[in-house]
Design an enzyme around this catalytic site. Structure first.
Site, PDB file in Angstrom:
ATOM      1  N   CYS A   1      -3.457   1.199  -6.307  1.00 34.50           N
ATOM      2  CA  CYS A   1      -2.823   1.885  -5.168  1.00 34.50           C
ATOM      3  C   CYS A   1      -1.411   2.344  -5.528  1.00 34.50           C
ATOM      4  CB  CYS A   1      -2.795   0.939  -3.963  1.00 34.50           C
ATOM      5  SG  CYS A   1      -2.007   1.630  -2.503  1.00 34.50           S
TER       6      CYS A   1
ATOM      7  N   CYS B   1       1.191   1.949  -2.757  1.00 33.95           N
ATOM      8  CA  CYS B   1       1.638   0.571  -2.525  1.00 33.95           C
ATOM      9  C   CYS B   1       2.590   0.117  -3.619  1.00 33.95           C
ATOM     10  CB  CYS B   1       0.460  -0.400  -2.534  1.00 33.95           C
ATOM     11  SG  CYS B   1      -0.909   0.075  -1.500  1.00 33.95           S
ATOM     12  N   ASP B   2       2.269   0.430  -4.866  1.00 32.78           N
ATOM     13  CA  ASP B   2       2.876  -0.281  -5.982  1.00 32.78           C
ATOM     14  C   ASP B   2       3.854   0.531  -6.822  1.00 32.78           C
ATOM     15  OD1 ASP B   2       1.203  -2.234  -5.048  1.00 32.78           O
ATOM     16  OD2 ASP B   2      -0.291  -1.988  -6.618  1.00 32.78           O
TER      17      ASP B   2
END
Lengths: 108, 320
Positions: free
Chosen positions: B145, B148-149
């Site tokens: 992701c 997200c990261d």
């Protein structure tokens, strides 16, 4: 947000997890993270249902990068359970409620 | 007796939620089994929950983040009283009618819900590389992701594997954080659309490693690099990176459907006659689980609308 959930920051983290009389499950999250939003209601439920056994805390990685770095958080959501200030178990990625409770079962 | 519904929708990406919106507005009181939280595959909201800017969904002049778009679609379906249940369908039986659907324990004696019509919108998932140490380092530099990261790789070098639009989107997004993004691609040209190719190639932070495949992920407690093999001369090399993002293609989430409805050889659901009809009368399929060609949010939403209309007419014809 459930009243039972605590918000932590770089400034308040250490003191809080050391002083807590129950294990603290810290949710490392951020506004821009889709899977973090997915587990938010699950954590609300756990906070209510497991009150007195475990405390849920939220730490926004965007504001509190120091703590995130210290525990090698490189993917969110990450949940880390702290007991007496020490990390016990780390759960990376969004998971269903049943799976989370199973991973935490030793502490409930 | 399990409850009986006119329309049960499995999946809650653009296809499932659009089907829910249309079925709800047709007063069919659809039940959506939206899936359970996950960071890798079939989570509620579908693949867009793990993506960044969506610039080609009509109606959003400045683009929109994937998770935000899915939040809006969900709220719109809920506004017309579609019931969205956070549960994962674990088994279906379409031999009897009404069709039987299990959520939770697939071995339970009774199904969870009976469905007069069933709309399959289970989508697709990203393929992983399947190389040694990839899974071990998931969450420690290997990510599924980018939204997200990406943040955690500020000032680091990142690798993105793949040559399609998804890979270019991730690479471009990651330049916001990374000092350098290396796109590793197995061929010497990209499959991505012209606009994405040009943007990626014009970005000073993006480099390309052509004719290369990743054969291993390196690192003790976190990713320190990857091993590459040159697809032309077979030579091996190492590339030092701290983050690895993979966008090499998709596979359909169709294991639930095996032995129940006809699938193509590649696992995608067969639909017939330019409609969303499947091999089983009364079962419809929409979105990426039946589309290995277009695979866009807007085409998924479009086919979700078709599935709801197909289901509505099917019920009408039977006087349901």
């Amino acid at each position: 947000m459930s009243e039972k959930i605590v918000t932590l920051t770089d400034a308040t983290f250490d003191e809080h997890v050391k002083a807590a009389d129950v294990p603290v499950l810290v949710d490392f999250w951020a506004e821009w993270c889709g899977p973090c939003k997915m587990i938010s209601p699950v954590l609300e439920e756990i906070a209510e249902e497991q009150a007195g056994k475990i405390q849920i805390a939220k730490l926004n990685v965007d504001d509190s990068l120091d703590v995130s770095r210290r525990y090698d958080v490189m993917s969110i959501p990450t949940l880390i359970l702290f007991k007496d200030g020490e990390p016990q178990t780390k759960i990376i990625g969004a998971k269903p409620k049943g799976a989370l409770l199973e991973e935490l079962s030793t502490y409930l | 007796m399990p409850e009986r519904r006119k329309v049960v929708i499995i999946g809650s990406g653009p296809a499932g939620l659009t089907a829910a919106l249309y079925a709800a507005r047709a007063q069919l009181e659809p039940l959506v089994l939206e899936g359970e939280p996950s960071s890798t595959s079939d989570q509620p909201g579908g693949q867009l929950m793990l993506t960044t800017d969506v610039e080609n969904y009509p109606g959003f002049v400045d683009g929109i983040m994937g998770p935000e778009l899915m939040g809006i679609m969900r709220a719109q379906a809920a506004r017309f009283d579609a019931e969205l249940r956070t549960a994962k369908a674990t088994r279906i039986d379409v031999a009897p009618w009404p069709f039987e659907v299990w959520a939770g324990d697939p071995q339970a004696d009774e199904p969870t819900v009976l469905a007069d019509t069933l709309i399959i919108a289970t989508g697709a998932r990203s393929l992983m590389l399947g190389v040694p140490n990839e899974e071990r380092l998931l969450g420690y530099g290997v990510s599924t992701c980018a939204t997200c990261d990406g943040f955690f790789f500020r000032g680091h070098d990142i690798g993105v594997v793949g040559g399609g639009d998804s890979a270019m989107e991730e690479a471009l997004f990651l330049t916001r954080f990374a000092s350098k993004v290396v796109v590793v691609h197995r061929r010497d040209e990209l499959r991505a659309s012209k606009i994405m190719q040009e943007r990626a190639q014009a970005n000073p932070k993006i480099e390309f490693r052509w004719n290369s495949v990743v054969t291993d992920v390196l690192g003790d407690t976190k990713v320190s690099g990857v091993r590459l093999r040159d697809t032309v001369d077979g030579s091996e090399s190492e590339l030092a990176i701290s983050g690895l993002f993979v966008a090499i293609g998709h596979e359909p989430n169709s294991s639930l459907l095996k032995g129940q409805i006809e699938l193509e050889d590649n696992g995608y659901v067969k639909t017939f006659g330019g409609t969303t009809r499947t091999s089983v009368d009364g079962v419809f399929a929409c979105g990426d689980v039946q589309d290995d060609y277009y695979r866009q949010a807007v085409t998924a939403a479009g086919s979700g609308c078709m599935a709801a209309i197909d289901a509505e007419r099917w019920l009408e014809e039977r006087g349901e």
